[in-house]
Write a protein that holds these residues in place. Structure first.
Motif, PDB file in Angstrom:
ATOM      1  N   LEU A   1       0.968  -1.214  -0.099  1.00 31.50           N
ATOM      2  CA  LEU A   1      -0.032  -0.041   0.085  1.00 31.50           C
ATOM      3  C   LEU A   1       0.809   1.415  -0.038  1.00 31.50           C
ATOM      4  O   LEU A   1       1.733   1.336   0.865  1.00 31.50           O
ATOM      5  N   ALA A   2       0.655   2.107  -0.789  1.00 30.28           N
ATOM      6  CA  ALA A   2       1.255   3.407  -1.142  1.00 30.28           C
ATOM      7  C   ALA A   2       2.649   3.060  -1.290  1.00 30.28           C
ATOM      8  O   ALA A   2       3.926   3.859  -0.696  1.00 30.28           O
ATOM      9  N   GLY A   3       3.077   1.979  -1.783  1.00 29.10           N
ATOM     10  CA  GLY A   3       4.220   1.666  -2.406  1.00 29.10           C
ATOM     11  C   GLY A   3       5.232   1.204  -1.033  1.00 29.10           C
ATOM     12  O   GLY A   3       6.454   1.006  -1.162  1.00 29.10           O
ATOM     13  N   GLU A   4       4.645   1.305   0.181  1.00 25.73           N
ATOM     14  CA  GLU A   4       5.466   0.579   1.302  1.00 25.73           C
ATOM     15  C   GLU A   4       5.878  -0.857   1.162  1.00 25.73           C
ATOM     16  O   GLU A   4       5.138  -1.773   0.880  1.00 25.73           O
ATOM     17  N   PRO A   5       7.227  -0.831   1.414  1.00 18.83           N
ATOM     18  CA  PRO A   5       7.736  -2.584   1.259  1.00 18.83           C
ATOM     19  C   PRO A   5       6.981  -3.142   2.497  1.00 18.83           C
ATOM     20  O   PRO A   5       7.007  -2.799   3.433  1.00 18.83           O
ATOM     21  N   THR A   6       6.559  -4.454   2.177  1.00 19.28           N
ATOM     22  CA  THR A   6       5.612  -5.110   2.876  1.00 19.28           C
ATOM     23  C   THR A   6       6.044  -6.586   2.950  1.00 19.28           C
ATOM     24  O   THR A   6       6.242  -7.090   1.737  1.00 19.28           O
ATOM     25  N   TYR A   7       6.289  -7.411   3.982  1.00 20.23           N
ATOM     26  CA  TYR A   7       6.553  -8.649   3.934  1.00 20.23           C
ATOM     27  C   TYR A   7       5.269  -9.717   3.980  1.00 20.23           C
ATOM     28  O   TYR A   7       4.375  -9.263   4.812  1.00 20.23           O
ATOM     29  N   LEU A   8       5.220 -10.600   3.206  1.00 19.88           N
ATOM     30  CA  LEU A   8       4.377 -11.579   3.191  1.00 19.88           C
ATOM     31  C   LEU A   8       4.803 -12.699   3.708  1.00 19.88           C
ATOM     32  O   LEU A   8       5.998 -13.138   3.527  1.00 19.88           O
ATOM     33  N   ILE A   9       4.031 -13.436   4.414  1.00 24.96           N
ATOM     34  CA  ILE A   9       4.486 -14.756   5.169  1.00 24.96           C
ATOM     35  C   ILE A   9       3.834 -15.996   4.624  1.00 24.96           C
ATOM     36  O   ILE A   9       2.715 -16.165   4.359  1.00 24.96           O
ATOM     37  N   VAL A  10       4.717 -16.834   4.280  1.00 24.32           N
ATOM     38  CA  VAL A  10       4.251 -18.267   3.825  1.00 24.32           C
ATOM     39  C   VAL A  10       4.126 -19.049   5.050  1.00 24.32           C
ATOM     40  O   VAL A  10       4.915 -19.504   5.749  1.00 24.32           O
ATOM     41  N   THR A  11       2.866 -19.567   5.106  1.00 19.54           N
ATOM     42  CA  THR A  11       2.507 -20.462   6.276  1.00 19.54           C
ATOM     43  C   THR A  11       2.954 -21.913   5.965  1.00 19.54           C
ATOM     44  O   THR A  11       3.226 -22.104   4.928  1.00 19.54           O
ATOM     45  N   ASP A  12       2.750 -22.722   6.965  1.00 17.75           N
ATOM     46  CA  ASP A  12       3.142 -24.108   7.167  1.00 17.75           C
ATOM     47  C   ASP A  12       2.343 -24.680   6.280  1.00 17.75           C
ATOM     48  O   ASP A  12       2.556 -25.877   5.841  1.00 17.75           O
ATOM     49  N   ALA A  13       0.871 -24.175   6.030  1.00 12.21           N
ATOM     50  CA  ALA A  13       0.203 -24.987   4.901  1.00 12.21           C
ATOM     51  C   ALA A  13       0.394 -24.476   3.473  1.00 12.21           C
ATOM     52  O   ALA A  13      -0.433 -24.960   2.532  1.00 12.21           O
ATOM     53  N   ASN A  14       1.559 -23.804   3.086  1.00  8.85           N
ATOM     54  CA  ASN A  14       1.779 -23.397   2.048  1.00  8.85           C
ATOM     55  C   ASN A  14       0.660 -22.388   1.383  1.00  8.85           C
ATOM     56  O   ASN A  14       0.319 -22.606   0.124  1.00  8.85           O
ATOM     57  N   THR A  15       0.217 -21.298   2.338  1.00 12.68           N
ATOM     58  CA  THR A  15      -0.685 -20.516   1.585  1.00 12.68           C
ATOM     59  C   THR A  15      -0.068 -19.104   2.338  1.00 12.68           C
ATOM     60  O   THR A  15       1.183 -19.121   3.039  1.00 12.68           O
ATOM     61  N   LEU A  16      -0.617 -18.133   1.848  1.00 12.36           N
ATOM     62  CA  LEU A  16      -0.268 -16.800   2.222  1.00 12.36           C
ATOM     63  C   LEU A  16      -1.012 -16.383   3.521  1.00 12.36           C
ATOM     64  O   LEU A  16      -2.161 -16.490   3.619  1.00 12.36           O
ATOM     65  N   ASP A  17      -0.208 -15.974   4.453  1.00 10.54           N
ATOM     66  CA  ASP A  17      -0.839 -15.516   5.652  1.00 10.54           C
ATOM     67  C   ASP A  17      -1.728 -14.248   5.428  1.00 10.54           C
ATOM     68  O   ASP A  17      -1.461 -13.665   4.752  1.00 10.54           O
ATOM     69  N   GLY A  18      -2.691 -14.187   6.113  1.00  4.58           N
ATOM     70  CA  GLY A  18      -3.860 -13.173   5.961  1.00  4.58           C
ATOM     71  C   GLY A  18      -3.060 -11.805   6.534  1.00  4.58           C
ATOM     72  O   GLY A  18      -3.909 -10.811   6.353  1.00  4.58           O
ATOM     73  N   ARG A  19      -2.118 -11.782   7.237  1.00  2.00           N
ATOM     74  CA  ARG A  19      -1.568 -10.568   7.722  1.00  2.00           C
ATOM     75  C   ARG A  19      -0.108 -10.246   7.039  1.00  2.00           C
ATOM     76  O   ARG A  19       0.732 -11.388   6.925  1.00  2.00           O
ATOM     77  N   GLY A  20      -0.030  -9.262   6.493  1.00  2.00           N
ATOM     78  CA  GLY A  20       1.128  -8.577   5.956  1.00  2.00           C
ATOM     79  C   GLY A  20       2.119  -7.611   6.693  1.00  2.00           C
ATOM     80  O   GLY A  20       1.226  -7.079   7.665  1.00  2.00           O
ATOM     81  N   ILE A  21       3.282  -7.557   6.936  1.00  2.00           N
ATOM     82  CA  ILE A  21       3.994  -6.923   7.903  1.00  2.00           C
ATOM     83  C   ILE A  21       4.800  -5.781   7.210  1.00  2.00           C
ATOM     84  O   ILE A  21       5.623  -6.126   6.253  1.00  2.00           O
ATOM     85  N   VAL A  22       4.391  -4.583   7.422  1.00  2.20           N
ATOM     86  CA  VAL A  22       4.930  -3.448   6.594  1.00  2.20           C
ATOM     87  C   VAL A  22       6.601  -3.239   7.457  1.00  2.20           C
ATOM     88  O   VAL A  22       6.639  -3.250   8.375  1.00  2.20           O
ATOM     89  N   ASP A  23       7.477  -2.968   6.432  1.00  6.55           N
ATOM     90  CA  ASP A  23       8.706  -3.013   6.452  1.00  6.55           C
ATOM     91  C   ASP A  23       9.133  -1.745   6.649  1.00  6.55           C
ATOM     92  O   ASP A  23       9.915  -0.739   5.974  1.00  6.55           O
ATOM     93  N   ASN A  24       8.937  -0.835   8.067  1.00  8.99           N
ATOM     94  CA  ASN A  24       9.110   0.362   8.355  1.00  8.99           C
ATOM     95  C   ASN A  24       9.171   0.365   9.636  1.00  8.99           C
ATOM     96  O   ASN A  24       8.462   0.366  10.374  1.00  8.99           O
ATOM     97  N   CYS A  25      10.405   0.645  10.191  1.00  5.29           N
ATOM     98  CA  CYS A  25      10.693   0.383  11.673  1.00  5.29           C
ATOM     99  C   CYS A  25       9.874   1.377  12.399  1.00  5.29           C
ATOM    100  O   CYS A  25       9.613   2.642  11.989  1.00  5.29           O
ATOM    101  N   THR A  26       9.247   1.100  13.579  1.00  8.03           N
ATOM    102  CA  THR A  26       8.270   2.355  14.280  1.00  8.03           C
ATOM    103  C   THR A  26       9.199   3.124  14.906  1.00  8.03           C
ATOM    104  O   THR A  26       8.766   4.054  15.613  1.00  8.03           O
TER     105      THR A  26
END
Ligand code: FES
Length: 137
Positions: free
Chosen positions: A42-67
């Motif tokens: 979103l807005a070009g923010e680098p975002t981590y997608l997580i591969v789950t143990d079930a080989n799907t994408l997790d429903g949560r993405g984590i924005v690569d921007n230190c708080t």
């Protein structure tokens, strides 16, 4: 010729690679479970997608921007942490703070896969890691 639709409901956008091309979910899912794969979100923010143990994408993405002060950071697979190189903040695999100076968890986005397309949309509900209203809303 109609270009593929790139925006969806609720402010959703397609996850893209660094060249700005949409990334198919199948490409990310070629990686082993627990992979954190970086995409433009979103807005070009680098975002981590997580591969789950079930080989799907997790429903949560984590924005690569230190708080702390906004640096971007790598995923350290061995330590299973996001480790900010700027002032040493560390976050666990879910983006919660393990060590400061950062004192807020990493921002979340929703991740949904529809027909192999990866859609990202703003996370405005309760932060499941804190049980509180997200600090970024
Ligand atoms: Fe990440 Fe300061 S910006 S620790």
């Amino acid at each position: 010729f109609t270009p593929p639709k790139e925006t969806g409901e609720g402010g959703a956008i397609l996850a893209k690679d660094k060249l700005g091309n949409p990334i198919p979910a199948s490409q990310i899912l070629e990686n082993p479970p627990e992979t954190r794969a970086l995409v433009a979100g979103l807005a070009g923010e680098p975002t981590y997608l997580i591969v789950t143990d079930a080989n799907t994408l997790d429903g949560r993405g984590i924005v690569d921007n230190c708080t702390h002060l906004g640096c971007t950071f790598p995923w350290n697979e061995t330590a299973e942490q996001f480790q900010c190189p700027c002032h040493g903040s560390r976050y666990d695999a879910e983006g919660s703070v393990v060590r400061g100076p950062a004192n807020r968890p990493l921002k979340l986005v929703h991740v949904a896969v529809i027909d192999d397309a990866i859609w990202l949309s703003p996370w405005t509900e309760t932060d499941p890691r804190t049980g509180e209203r997200p600090w970024w809303v």
